[in-house]
Design a protein around this motif. Structure first.
Motif, PDB file in Angstrom:
ATOM      1  N   ALA A 178       0.839  -1.208   0.000  1.00 35.74           N
ATOM      2  CA  ALA A 178       0.000   0.000   0.000  1.00 35.74           C
ATOM      3  C   ALA A 178       0.874   1.258   0.000  1.00 35.74           C
TER       4      ALA A 178
ATOM      5  N   GLN B 201      -2.750   7.157  -2.230  1.00 32.13           N
ATOM      6  CA  GLN B 201      -4.157   6.757  -2.045  1.00 32.13           C
ATOM      7  C   GLN B 201      -4.948   6.963  -3.350  1.00 32.13           C
TER       8      GLN B 201
ATOM      9  N   ARG C 200      -4.055   4.388  -5.874  1.00 31.68           N
ATOM     10  CA  ARG C 200      -4.617   3.076  -5.502  1.00 31.68           C
ATOM     11  C   ARG C 200      -6.106   3.032  -5.877  1.00 31.68           C
ATOM     12  N   GLN C 201      -6.812   4.141  -5.653  1.00 26.60           N
ATOM     13  CA  GLN C 201      -8.232   4.191  -5.997  1.00 26.60           C
ATOM     14  C   GLN C 201      -8.414   4.027  -7.511  1.00 26.60           C
TER      15      GLN C 201
ATOM     16  N   LYS D 163      -7.753   0.432  -8.487  1.00 31.48           N
ATOM     17  CA  LYS D 163      -8.887  -0.418  -8.103  1.00 31.48           C
ATOM     18  C   LYS D 163     -10.052  -0.258  -9.101  1.00 31.48           C
TER      19      LYS D 163
ATOM     20  N   ASP E  92      -3.010  -9.695  -4.379  1.00 33.63           N
ATOM     21  CA  ASP E  92      -2.811  -8.517  -3.536  1.00 33.63           C
ATOM     22  C   ASP E  92      -1.935  -7.547  -4.318  1.00 33.63           C
TER      23      ASP E  92
ATOM     24  N   ILE F  87      -4.341  -3.628  -2.605  1.00 35.82           N
ATOM     25  CA  ILE F  87      -5.737  -3.913  -3.004  1.00 35.82           C
ATOM     26  C   ILE F  87      -5.912  -5.430  -2.977  1.00 35.82           C
ATOM     27  N   HIS F  88      -6.838  -5.908  -2.157  1.00 30.98           N
ATOM     28  CA  HIS F  88      -7.059  -7.353  -2.080  1.00 30.98           C
ATOM     29  C   HIS F  88      -8.116  -7.730  -3.115  1.00 30.98           C
TER      30      HIS F  88
ATOM     31  N   TRP G 227     -15.877  -8.571  -6.387  1.00 35.62           N
ATOM     32  CA  TRP G 227     -15.069  -8.598  -7.611  1.00 35.62           C
ATOM     33  C   TRP G 227     -15.745  -9.372  -8.738  1.00 35.62           C
TER      34      TRP G 227
END
Ligand code: SAM
Length: 322
Positions: free
Chosen positions: A68, A73, A76-77, A80, A95, A99-100, A288
Protein backbone atom coordinates in the motif's frame (compact mmCIF):
# COMPACT_ATOMS: atom_id res chain seq x y z
CA UNK A 1 2.85 -11.05 -27.95
CA UNK A 2 5.14 -11.97 -30.84
CA UNK A 3 8.14 -10.56 -28.97
CA UNK A 4 7.14 -12.54 -25.88
CA UNK A 5 6.81 -15.75 -27.90
CA UNK A 6 10.20 -15.26 -29.56
CA UNK A 7 11.86 -15.75 -26.16
CA UNK A 8 10.61 -19.35 -26.30
CA UNK A 9 11.82 -20.13 -29.82
CA UNK A 10 14.54 -22.49 -28.62
CA UNK A 11 12.01 -24.72 -26.86
CA UNK A 12 9.93 -25.59 -29.93
CA UNK A 13 11.08 -27.42 -33.10
CA UNK A 14 11.17 -24.95 -35.99
CA UNK A 15 7.96 -25.95 -37.88
CA UNK A 16 6.00 -25.96 -34.61
CA UNK A 17 7.40 -22.58 -33.65
CA UNK A 18 6.44 -21.09 -37.02
CA UNK A 19 2.88 -22.42 -36.69
CA UNK A 20 2.67 -20.98 -33.17
CA UNK A 21 3.96 -17.62 -34.41
CA UNK A 22 1.23 -17.65 -37.14
CA UNK A 23 -1.37 -18.26 -34.44
CA UNK A 24 0.04 -15.38 -32.36
CA UNK A 25 -0.14 -13.05 -35.40
CA UNK A 26 -3.73 -14.11 -36.07
CA UNK A 27 -4.62 -13.49 -32.42
CA UNK A 28 -2.86 -10.12 -32.48
CA UNK A 29 -5.01 -9.06 -35.46
CA UNK A 30 -8.09 -10.20 -33.55
CA UNK A 31 -7.01 -8.25 -30.45
CA UNK A 32 -6.46 -5.12 -32.49
CA UNK A 33 -9.84 -5.29 -34.23
CA UNK A 34 -11.70 -2.04 -33.49
CA UNK A 35 -14.92 -3.79 -32.44
CA UNK A 36 -15.24 -6.47 -29.79
CA UNK A 37 -14.44 -6.90 -26.13
CA UNK A 38 -10.71 -7.42 -26.40
CA UNK A 39 -9.97 -3.82 -27.35
CA UNK A 40 -12.17 -2.45 -24.55
CA UNK A 41 -10.41 -4.58 -21.92
CA UNK A 42 -7.00 -3.97 -23.47
CA UNK A 43 -7.58 -0.20 -23.22
CA UNK A 44 -8.43 -0.56 -19.54
CA UNK A 45 -5.12 -2.38 -18.98
CA UNK A 46 -3.11 0.12 -21.00
CA UNK A 47 -4.50 3.00 -18.90
CA UNK A 48 -3.00 1.43 -15.76
CA UNK A 49 0.25 3.29 -14.97
CA UNK A 50 3.51 1.35 -14.63
CA UNK A 51 3.63 1.52 -10.83
CA UNK A 52 6.83 -0.03 -9.51
CA UNK A 53 6.23 -2.67 -6.81
CA UNK A 54 8.72 -2.86 -3.94
CA UNK A 55 7.87 -6.54 -3.35
CA UNK A 56 6.63 -9.47 -5.44
CA UNK A 57 5.54 -12.86 -4.17
CA UNK A 58 4.06 -15.42 -6.55
CA UNK A 59 4.37 -18.20 -3.95
CA UNK A 60 1.90 -16.52 -1.56
CA UNK A 61 -1.74 -17.70 -1.40
CA UNK A 62 -2.68 -14.14 -2.49
CA UNK A 63 -0.25 -13.58 -5.39
CA UNK A 64 1.33 -10.30 -4.52
CA UNK A 65 2.95 -7.27 -6.17
CA UNK A 66 3.62 -4.05 -4.25
CA UNK A 67 2.51 -2.70 -0.90
CA UNK A 68 0.00 0.00 0.00
CA UNK A 69 2.94 2.33 0.76
CA UNK A 70 4.29 2.06 -2.82
CA UNK A 71 1.62 4.31 -4.36
CA UNK A 72 -0.60 7.20 -3.26
CA UNK A 73 -4.16 6.76 -2.04
CA UNK A 74 -5.38 8.46 -5.25
CA UNK A 75 -3.36 6.09 -7.47
CA UNK A 76 -4.62 3.08 -5.50
CA UNK A 77 -8.23 4.19 -6.00
CA UNK A 78 -7.60 4.61 -9.74
CA UNK A 79 -5.96 1.17 -9.95
CA UNK A 80 -8.89 -0.42 -8.10
CA UNK A 81 -11.38 1.23 -10.46
CA UNK A 82 -9.50 -0.09 -13.50
CA UNK A 83 -9.21 -3.61 -12.04
CA UNK A 84 -12.91 -3.65 -11.19
CA UNK A 85 -13.70 -2.80 -14.82
CA UNK A 86 -12.07 -6.10 -15.78
CA UNK A 87 -14.62 -8.03 -13.62
CA UNK A 88 -15.67 -10.77 -13.18
CA UNK A 89 -12.51 -11.88 -11.34
CA UNK A 90 -13.16 -15.62 -11.13
CA UNK A 91 -9.73 -16.77 -9.89
CA UNK A 92 -7.57 -15.36 -7.13
CA UNK A 93 -6.84 -13.91 -4.64
CA UNK A 94 -4.29 -11.28 -5.63
CA UNK A 95 -2.81 -8.52 -3.54
CA UNK A 96 -1.82 -5.57 -5.73
CA UNK A 97 -0.43 -2.49 -3.99
CA UNK A 98 -2.58 -3.24 -0.94
CA UNK A 99 -5.74 -3.91 -3.00
CA UNK A 100 -7.06 -7.35 -2.08
CA UNK A 101 -8.62 -8.82 -5.22
CA UNK A 102 -11.07 -11.17 -3.52
CA UNK A 103 -12.03 -13.29 -6.54
CA UNK A 104 -15.11 -15.52 -6.71
CA UNK A 105 -12.93 -18.62 -6.28
CA UNK A 106 -10.41 -19.15 -3.50
CA UNK A 107 -8.01 -20.70 -6.02
CA UNK A 108 -5.43 -21.07 -3.26
CA UNK A 109 -7.64 -23.84 -1.84
CA UNK A 110 -7.44 -25.89 -5.06
CA UNK A 111 -3.69 -25.24 -5.29
CA UNK A 112 -3.31 -26.56 -1.75
CA UNK A 113 -5.03 -29.80 -2.82
CA UNK A 114 -3.00 -30.14 -6.03
CA UNK A 115 0.50 -28.94 -5.06
CA UNK A 116 1.50 -31.80 -2.68
CA UNK A 117 1.04 -34.33 -5.53
CA UNK A 118 3.10 -32.51 -8.16
CA UNK A 119 6.52 -33.62 -9.31
CA UNK A 120 9.37 -31.13 -8.95
CA UNK A 121 8.44 -28.38 -11.44
CA UNK A 122 11.98 -26.96 -11.67
CA UNK A 123 13.18 -26.93 -15.29
CA UNK A 124 9.86 -28.24 -16.67
CA UNK A 125 8.06 -27.10 -19.80
CA UNK A 126 4.46 -26.67 -18.68
CA UNK A 127 1.18 -25.91 -20.44
CA UNK A 128 -1.85 -24.65 -18.48
CA UNK A 129 -5.02 -25.07 -20.55
CA UNK A 130 -7.75 -22.61 -19.52
CA UNK A 131 -5.35 -20.53 -17.44
CA UNK A 132 -7.93 -17.76 -16.74
CA UNK A 133 -6.11 -14.77 -15.21
CA UNK A 134 -2.98 -16.84 -14.64
CA UNK A 135 -3.39 -17.42 -10.91
CA UNK A 136 -2.04 -21.00 -11.12
CA UNK A 137 0.62 -20.03 -13.67
CA UNK A 138 2.01 -17.56 -11.14
CA UNK A 139 1.93 -20.18 -8.39
CA UNK A 140 3.72 -22.70 -10.68
CA UNK A 141 6.27 -20.09 -11.71
CA UNK A 142 7.40 -19.85 -8.09
CA UNK A 143 8.89 -23.34 -8.49
CA UNK A 144 11.22 -22.32 -11.36
CA UNK A 145 9.87 -24.23 -14.33
CA UNK A 146 11.62 -23.52 -17.64
CA UNK A 147 8.36 -21.91 -18.75
CA UNK A 148 4.60 -22.06 -18.26
CA UNK A 149 2.57 -21.56 -21.41
CA UNK A 150 -1.06 -20.60 -20.70
CA UNK A 151 -4.10 -20.68 -22.97
CA UNK A 152 -7.07 -18.47 -22.18
CA UNK A 153 -9.59 -17.57 -24.91
CA UNK A 154 -11.86 -15.28 -22.82
CA UNK A 155 -10.92 -11.62 -23.27
CA UNK A 156 -11.71 -10.41 -19.73
CA UNK A 157 -9.64 -13.17 -18.10
CA UNK A 158 -6.77 -12.78 -20.55
CA UNK A 159 -6.68 -9.02 -19.89
CA UNK A 160 -6.75 -9.64 -16.12
CA UNK A 161 -3.63 -11.74 -16.69
CA UNK A 162 -2.05 -8.81 -18.59
CA UNK A 163 -2.92 -6.44 -15.73
CA UNK A 164 -1.38 -8.68 -13.03
CA UNK A 165 1.64 -9.56 -15.17
CA UNK A 166 2.29 -5.83 -15.69
CA UNK A 167 3.31 -5.67 -12.02
CA UNK A 168 4.44 -9.22 -11.23
CA UNK A 169 6.49 -9.31 -14.47
CA UNK A 170 7.19 -13.03 -14.15
CA UNK A 171 9.67 -13.89 -16.91
CA UNK A 172 9.02 -17.62 -17.24
CA UNK A 173 5.31 -17.43 -18.07
CA UNK A 174 3.53 -16.60 -21.29
CA UNK A 175 -0.17 -16.64 -22.13
CA UNK A 176 -1.95 -16.77 -25.46
CA UNK A 177 -5.60 -15.71 -25.88
CA UNK A 178 -6.45 -18.92 -27.72
CA UNK A 179 -8.45 -22.11 -27.16
CA UNK A 180 -6.68 -25.46 -26.88
CA UNK A 181 -8.24 -26.74 -30.09
CA UNK A 182 -6.73 -23.80 -32.00
CA UNK A 183 -3.18 -24.86 -31.16
CA UNK A 184 -1.02 -26.15 -33.99
CA UNK A 185 0.63 -29.55 -33.67
CA UNK A 186 3.07 -29.45 -30.73
CA UNK A 187 4.08 -33.09 -30.33
CA UNK A 188 6.22 -33.89 -27.28
CA UNK A 189 6.76 -30.21 -26.44
CA UNK A 190 5.74 -30.34 -22.75
CA UNK A 191 6.76 -32.20 -19.60
CA UNK A 192 3.55 -31.42 -17.76
CA UNK A 193 0.08 -30.27 -18.83
CA UNK A 194 -2.47 -28.85 -16.41
CA UNK A 195 -6.05 -29.36 -17.57
CA UNK A 196 -8.15 -28.07 -14.70
CA UNK A 197 -11.83 -27.14 -14.94
CA UNK A 198 -11.99 -27.67 -18.72
CA UNK A 199 -12.87 -31.24 -19.64
CA UNK A 200 -16.57 -30.98 -18.71
CA UNK A 201 -16.79 -28.05 -21.15
CA UNK A 202 -15.62 -30.23 -24.05
CA UNK A 203 -17.98 -32.19 -26.31
CA UNK A 204 -15.36 -34.83 -26.93
CA UNK A 205 -13.34 -35.19 -23.72
CA UNK A 206 -11.44 -38.34 -24.75
CA UNK A 207 -10.24 -36.64 -27.96
CA UNK A 208 -9.00 -33.73 -25.87
CA UNK A 209 -7.11 -36.13 -23.58
CA UNK A 210 -5.57 -37.82 -26.65
CA UNK A 211 -4.44 -34.41 -27.97
CA UNK A 212 -2.87 -33.62 -24.60
CA UNK A 213 -1.15 -37.01 -24.60
CA UNK A 214 0.48 -36.17 -27.97
CA UNK A 215 1.84 -32.86 -26.68
CA UNK A 216 3.56 -34.58 -23.75
CA UNK A 217 7.03 -36.09 -23.68
CA UNK A 218 7.05 -39.85 -23.02
CA UNK A 219 6.40 -40.21 -19.26
CA UNK A 220 5.28 -36.57 -19.06
CA UNK A 221 2.56 -35.73 -16.55
CA UNK A 222 -1.04 -34.63 -16.84
CA UNK A 223 -2.74 -32.94 -13.88
CA UNK A 224 -6.41 -33.25 -14.56
CA UNK A 225 -9.11 -31.64 -12.46
CA UNK A 226 -12.71 -32.18 -13.40
CA UNK A 227 -16.28 -32.21 -12.17
CA UNK A 228 -17.09 -35.80 -11.20
CA UNK A 229 -19.80 -37.98 -9.74
CA UNK A 230 -18.52 -39.40 -6.48
CA UNK A 231 -19.19 -43.14 -7.22
CA UNK A 232 -17.19 -45.83 -9.07
CA UNK A 233 -19.78 -47.47 -11.36
CA UNK A 234 -18.22 -46.39 -14.65
CA UNK A 235 -21.12 -44.04 -15.35
CA UNK A 236 -21.39 -40.55 -16.71
CA UNK A 237 -23.89 -37.72 -16.32
CA UNK A 238 -24.85 -35.91 -19.51
CA UNK A 239 -27.03 -32.95 -18.47
CA UNK A 240 -30.09 -32.54 -20.66
CA UNK A 241 -29.51 -28.80 -20.83
CA UNK A 242 -27.78 -26.76 -18.11
CA UNK A 243 -25.74 -28.00 -15.15
CA UNK A 244 -25.56 -25.58 -12.17
CA UNK A 245 -26.88 -22.96 -14.63
CA UNK A 246 -23.86 -23.51 -16.92
CA UNK A 247 -24.86 -23.91 -20.55
CA UNK A 248 -21.68 -25.55 -21.80
CA UNK A 249 -21.36 -28.66 -19.61
CA UNK A 250 -21.33 -31.99 -21.45
CA UNK A 251 -19.94 -35.10 -19.71
CA UNK A 252 -19.49 -35.48 -15.94
CA UNK A 253 -17.87 -38.89 -15.34
CA UNK A 254 -17.80 -40.84 -12.12
CA UNK A 255 -14.34 -41.64 -10.71
CA UNK A 256 -13.98 -44.95 -12.55
CA UNK A 257 -15.18 -43.51 -15.87
CA UNK A 258 -12.66 -40.66 -15.52
CA UNK A 259 -9.87 -43.20 -14.98
CA UNK A 260 -11.11 -45.20 -18.00
CA UNK A 261 -11.01 -42.08 -20.21
CA UNK A 262 -7.40 -41.42 -19.17
CA UNK A 263 -6.40 -45.04 -19.84
CA UNK A 264 -8.19 -45.08 -23.21
CA UNK A 265 -6.36 -41.86 -24.16
CA UNK A 266 -3.05 -43.67 -23.59
CA UNK A 267 -2.13 -42.54 -20.06
CA UNK A 268 -0.82 -44.87 -17.38
CA UNK A 269 -0.10 -44.64 -13.63
CA UNK A 270 -3.52 -43.03 -13.22
CA UNK A 271 -4.14 -41.88 -9.66
CA UNK A 272 -7.04 -39.97 -8.17
CA UNK A 273 -5.41 -37.79 -5.50
CA UNK A 274 -8.32 -35.69 -4.29
CA UNK A 275 -12.11 -35.62 -4.30
CA UNK A 276 -13.72 -32.49 -2.84
CA UNK A 277 -17.29 -31.20 -2.91
CA UNK A 278 -17.37 -27.50 -3.85
CA UNK A 279 -18.56 -25.36 -0.95
CA UNK A 280 -19.31 -21.70 -0.37
CA UNK A 281 -15.96 -21.44 1.44
CA UNK A 282 -14.27 -21.90 -1.95
CA UNK A 283 -16.75 -20.35 -4.45
CA UNK A 284 -18.85 -17.38 -3.42
CA UNK A 285 -20.09 -13.98 -4.52
CA UNK A 286 -17.66 -11.14 -3.76
CA UNK A 287 -17.36 -7.49 -4.77
CA UNK A 288 -15.07 -8.60 -7.61
CA UNK A 289 -17.75 -10.39 -9.63
CA UNK A 290 -20.92 -9.04 -11.18
CA UNK A 291 -22.64 -12.40 -11.61
CA UNK A 292 -24.26 -15.17 -9.57
CA UNK A 293 -22.21 -17.73 -7.67
CA UNK A 294 -22.47 -21.18 -6.08
CA UNK A 295 -25.37 -20.46 -3.71
CA UNK A 296 -27.49 -19.39 -6.72
CA UNK A 297 -26.62 -22.62 -8.56
CA UNK A 298 -27.80 -24.99 -5.80
CA UNK A 299 -31.33 -26.02 -4.85
CA UNK A 300 -32.20 -23.72 -1.91
CA UNK A 301 -34.10 -26.59 -0.23
CA UNK A 302 -31.44 -29.26 -0.85
CA UNK A 303 -27.86 -28.04 -1.30
CA UNK A 304 -26.83 -31.60 -2.30
CA UNK A 305 -28.51 -30.86 -5.62
CA UNK A 306 -28.10 -28.24 -8.35
CA UNK A 307 -31.10 -26.08 -9.25
CA UNK A 308 -31.70 -28.55 -12.12
CA UNK A 309 -31.87 -31.50 -9.68
CA UNK A 310 -28.45 -33.01 -10.56
CA UNK A 311 -25.86 -33.97 -7.90
CA UNK A 312 -24.18 -30.80 -6.57
CA UNK A 313 -20.62 -30.08 -7.85
CA UNK A 314 -17.85 -32.40 -6.68
CA UNK A 315 -14.37 -31.96 -8.15
CA UNK A 316 -11.57 -34.50 -8.35
CA UNK A 317 -7.86 -34.26 -9.17
CA UNK A 318 -6.12 -37.00 -11.17
CA UNK A 319 -2.45 -37.45 -11.92
CA UNK A 320 -1.31 -39.66 -14.80
CA UNK A 321 1.70 -40.19 -17.06
CA UNK A 322 2.00 -40.29 -20.83
C1 SAM B 1 -13.76 -23.34 -15.05
S1 SAM B 1 -12.46 -22.30 -15.59
C2 SAM B 1 -11.04 -23.12 -14.90
C3 SAM B 1 -9.90 -22.18 -14.73
C4 SAM B 1 -8.66 -22.80 -14.04
N1 SAM B 1 -8.00 -23.73 -14.93
C5 SAM B 1 -9.05 -23.47 -12.76
O1 SAM B 1 -8.88 -24.68 -12.65
O2 SAM B 1 -9.52 -22.79 -11.86
C6 SAM B 1 -12.33 -22.70 -17.31
C7 SAM B 1 -11.40 -21.75 -18.05
O3 SAM B 1 -11.01 -22.34 -19.28
C8 SAM B 1 -11.25 -21.46 -20.35
N2 SAM B 1 -11.59 -22.31 -21.50
C9 SAM B 1 -12.82 -22.79 -21.86
N3 SAM B 1 -12.71 -23.55 -22.97
C10 SAM B 1 -11.41 -23.57 -23.31
C11 SAM B 1 -10.65 -24.19 -24.36
N4 SAM B 1 -11.27 -24.91 -25.28
N5 SAM B 1 -9.32 -24.00 -24.42
C12 SAM B 1 -8.70 -23.26 -23.46
N6 SAM B 1 -9.35 -22.66 -22.44
C13 SAM B 1 -10.68 -22.81 -22.37
C14 SAM B 1 -12.37 -20.57 -19.87
O4 SAM B 1 -12.38 -19.32 -20.55
C15 SAM B 1 -12.07 -20.44 -18.40
O5 SAM B 1 -11.20 -19.40 -18.09
Amino acid sequence: METCLSQYRQFFPDPYYRALADLVREKQRFLDHPTGNFLRYKNIVSQIPDFVPSVKDVAAPAVRAGTAADISQKDRQFLKTQLLQLAPWRKGPFDLFGIHVDAEWRSDMKWKRVAPHLPDLAGMRIMDIGSSNGYYMFRMAAQNPLFVFGLEPQSAFYCQYLAVQKFVDQKNIFCLPAAHEQLPRLDACFDLVFCMGILYHRKSPVDMLKDIHKTLMPSGYIVLENLVLAGRKNLCLFPENRYAKMRNVYFIPDLLAMESWLLRAGFHDVRCVDVTPTTAAEQRRTNWINTESLEDFLDPHDPQKTVEGYPAPVRAVFMARA
